[in-house]
Design a protein around this motif. Structure first.
Motif, PDB file in Angstrom:
ATOM      1  N   ILE A 172     -19.244   2.175  -6.420  1.00 25.87           N
ATOM      2  CA  ILE A 172     -19.396   3.617  -6.148  1.00 25.87           C
ATOM      3  C   ILE A 172     -19.336   3.898  -4.683  1.00 25.87           C
ATOM      4  CG2 ILE A 172     -21.173   5.587  -6.162  1.00 25.87           C
ATOM      5  CD1 ILE A 172     -22.348   4.117  -8.685  1.00 25.87           C
ATOM      6  N   TRP A 173     -19.595   2.760  -4.034  1.00 22.31           N
ATOM      7  CA  TRP A 173     -19.481   3.039  -2.357  1.00 22.31           C
ATOM      8  C   TRP A 173     -18.119   3.174  -2.269  1.00 22.31           C
ATOM      9  CZ3 TRP A 173     -23.280  -1.429  -0.719  1.00 22.31           C
ATOM     10  CH2 TRP A 173     -24.484  -1.179  -0.856  1.00 22.31           C
ATOM     11  N   PHE A 174     -17.257   2.156  -2.715  1.00 19.93           N
ATOM     12  CA  PHE A 174     -15.588   2.385  -2.370  1.00 19.93           C
ATOM     13  C   PHE A 174     -15.177   3.478  -2.845  1.00 19.93           C
ATOM     14  CE2 PHE A 174     -16.472  -2.080  -1.270  1.00 19.93           C
ATOM     15  CZ  PHE A 174     -15.333  -2.547  -0.760  1.00 19.93           C
TER      16      PHE A 174
ATOM     17  N   ASN B 176     -10.230   2.699   0.903  1.00 20.62           N
ATOM     18  CA  ASN B 176      -9.674   3.397   0.087  1.00 20.62           C
ATOM     19  C   ASN B 176      -8.568   3.002  -1.017  1.00 20.62           C
ATOM     20  OD1 ASN B 176      -8.337   6.087  -0.702  1.00 20.62           O
ATOM     21  ND2 ASN B 176      -6.872   5.442   0.399  1.00 20.62           N
ATOM     22  N   MET B 177      -8.002   1.975  -0.011  1.00 18.22           N
ATOM     23  CA  MET B 177      -6.923   1.151  -0.827  1.00 18.22           C
ATOM     24  C   MET B 177      -7.854   0.474  -2.117  1.00 18.22           C
ATOM     25  SD  MET B 177      -3.555  -0.129  -0.955  1.00 18.22           S
ATOM     26  CE  MET B 177      -3.013  -0.445   0.581  1.00 18.22           C
ATOM     27  N   ALA B 178      -8.806  -0.251  -1.979  1.00 18.60           N
ATOM     28  CA  ALA B 178      -9.492  -1.042  -3.018  1.00 18.60           C
ATOM     29  C   ALA B 178      -9.727  -0.035  -4.239  1.00 18.60           C
ATOM     30  CB  ALA B 178     -10.741  -1.535  -2.115  1.00 18.60           C
ATOM     31  N   ALA B 179     -10.431   1.195  -3.810  1.00 18.13           N
ATOM     32  CA  ALA B 179     -10.595   1.957  -4.854  1.00 18.13           C
ATOM     33  C   ALA B 179      -9.621   2.661  -5.679  1.00 18.13           C
ATOM     34  CB  ALA B 179     -11.455   3.355  -4.158  1.00 18.13           C
ATOM     35  N   LYS B 180      -8.758   3.094  -4.940  1.00 20.33           N
ATOM     36  CA  LYS B 180      -7.428   3.652  -5.593  1.00 20.33           C
ATOM     37  C   LYS B 180      -6.743   2.384  -6.572  1.00 20.33           C
ATOM     38  CE  LYS B 180      -7.952   7.326  -3.905  1.00 20.33           C
ATOM     39  NZ  LYS B 180      -7.473   7.944  -2.777  1.00 20.33           N
TER      40      LYS B 180
END
Lengths: 210, 212
Positions: A172-174, B176-180
């Motif tokens: 969730i944090w990411f 951001n890259m990890a989440a995307k």
């Protein structure tokens, strides 16, 4: 203040002001511009589809190169017109089936390749490439952990408790940082559009900025 | 039969084009290229549905004198003028129409498009005030991330602190890259699963009521 003498600039300026008038409240000027925008955009879409899809894939092959095979997809495409018939409306399922079958079949392998395998390769590559060393390796490992944590947040086949819950919380944090970045980029894109419009009004229309 | 034939078409075409990807021959590539042209052509006609629905909605609005009905004339006029100029202007000897089409795009469509999205900047500002109130750790992360990205892409950010652009870039390239990537995995798996369901006839909502 010297106003532009170009009538097209006046049209663009007035329509821009009509849309900006919504910032005060909804009004007839805004409603007119809004409706005109919908019509013009749809008309533009029709022209783009005609010129970029129908002309090169139907008109040119059939009438210029005399490749009559392209009449078949043209006829299949025209079956969409049956949508307006109450008795033969079911026939639009044929072009729909062609579209869905072809695009689904064509899409599976490239999707697996681009969205899954390539992403896996890059994620594992960044986290294990000993050659890059230093901070790049650390951020590669952080990215790897982030991807696993994000994926675990979307894993609903098991109840999220214990290690899975911890991982999902990190996910969730990411995700929130990612959404924050997307939000920031979107806001800046809108603001740059606003700057562009104000610049147009002050430069091209009333010539305050040279 | 009204349902069986489309379902059979989807199954046969889906399996054929899935296998075609793995066949490394010139014939296979040629079939793919021609099919792609067919696909573009058939999908171009699908716009008929969208335009038909738009025209129908506005004609009904005018006919039944619904609220704000006079504005529907602006929509219909814009649609007819723009599409006719765009289509006819490409034919030899009608270059003037193409010129007017280009001007309409440049001075009517593009400015309204930009202005429409530009006013969203004001509404996003008020929405972000509500969304960004740091009521939890997660909301705080969203706030901090958005703040650094917004400051990082303008010169003011570097003037406040010269490391802000670096932090913005780090946010984009690491968390951001990890989440995307995680989301992209999900999207990829979703597309694959949905495509398989359509090909195998498990997902049939696209048949609508037309096959009954």
């Amino acid at each position: 203040m010297i106003f532009s003498t170009n009538p097209w600039v006046w049209v663009a300026a007035i329509l821009t002001l009509c849309i900006f008038s919504f910032l005060y409240r909804e009004n007839p000027f805004y409603r007119f511009a809004e409706h005109l925008f919908v019509g013009v955009s749809a008309g533009y879409g029709v022209a783009v589809y005609f010129n970029n899809a129908i002309m090169p894939n139907l008109y040119v092959p059939v009438f210029v190169h005399h490749d009559y095979l392209f009449i078949i997809p043209g006829l299949i495409g025209m079956m969409f017109f049956f949508r307006f018939s109450s008795k033969l409306g079911f026939l639009i399922l044929i072009p729909l089936a062609m579209l869905l079958g072809m695009s689904s079949g064509m899409g599976i392998a490239p999707t697996i390749q681009a969205d899954i395998i390539r992403q896996m390769q890059s994620t594992i590559g960044d986290a294990t490439s000993a050659g890059q060393g230093g901070w790049a390796l650390v951020w590669g490992i952080v990215t790897f952990i982030g991807v696993i944590a994000t994926l675990s947040y979307f894993f609903f086949s098991r109840e999220q408790k214990g290690a899975l819950k911890v991982s999902a919380n990190i996910g969730i944090w990411f995700i929130m940082i990612g959404f924050g970045a997307s939000f920031g980029n979107t806001v800046m894109a809108r603001i740059s559009l606003l700057i562009g419009r104000v610049q147009f009004l002050l430069t091209d229309w009333i010539h305050i900025i040279k | 039969m009204r349902r069986q034939i489309p379902l059979m078409l989807v199954l046969v075409l889906g399996i054929f084009f899935f296998i075609q990807f793995f066949v490394p021959s010139r014939l296979s590539t040629n079939i793919y290229q021609v099919s792609l042209q067919w696909l573009i052509l058939i999908s171009a006609f699908a716009i008929v549905l969208a335009i038909g629905s738009l025209v129908n909605h506005h004609l009904l609005k005018i006919k039944r004198r619904r609220e704000h009905w006079p504005y529907s004339y602006a929509t219909l006029a814009g649609l007819v003028v723009m599409s006719l100029l765009g289509i006819l202007g490409r034919f030899p000897g009608l270059g003037l129409l193409d010129e007017i089409y280009y001007r309409l795009y440049l001075f009517v469509q593009a400015p309204m498009d930009a202005a429409m999205f530009a006013i969203l900047a004001f509404y996003m500002a008020s929405a972000s005030y509500r969304a960004f109130r740091a009521r939890s750790k997660e909301a705080l992360l969203l706030l901090v991330s958005g703040f650094f990205i917004m400051l990082g892409v303008i010169p003011l950010g570097a003037l406040i602190w010269d490391r802000i652009p670096d932090i913005a870039e780090w946010i984009m390239m690491v968390p951001n890259m990890a989440a995307k990537r995680g989301i992209l995995f999900g999207v990829g798996l979703g597309i694959t699963a949905t495509s398989l369901k359509i090909i195998l006839g498990i997902e049939r909502s696209w048949l609508g009521g037309g096959g009954k």
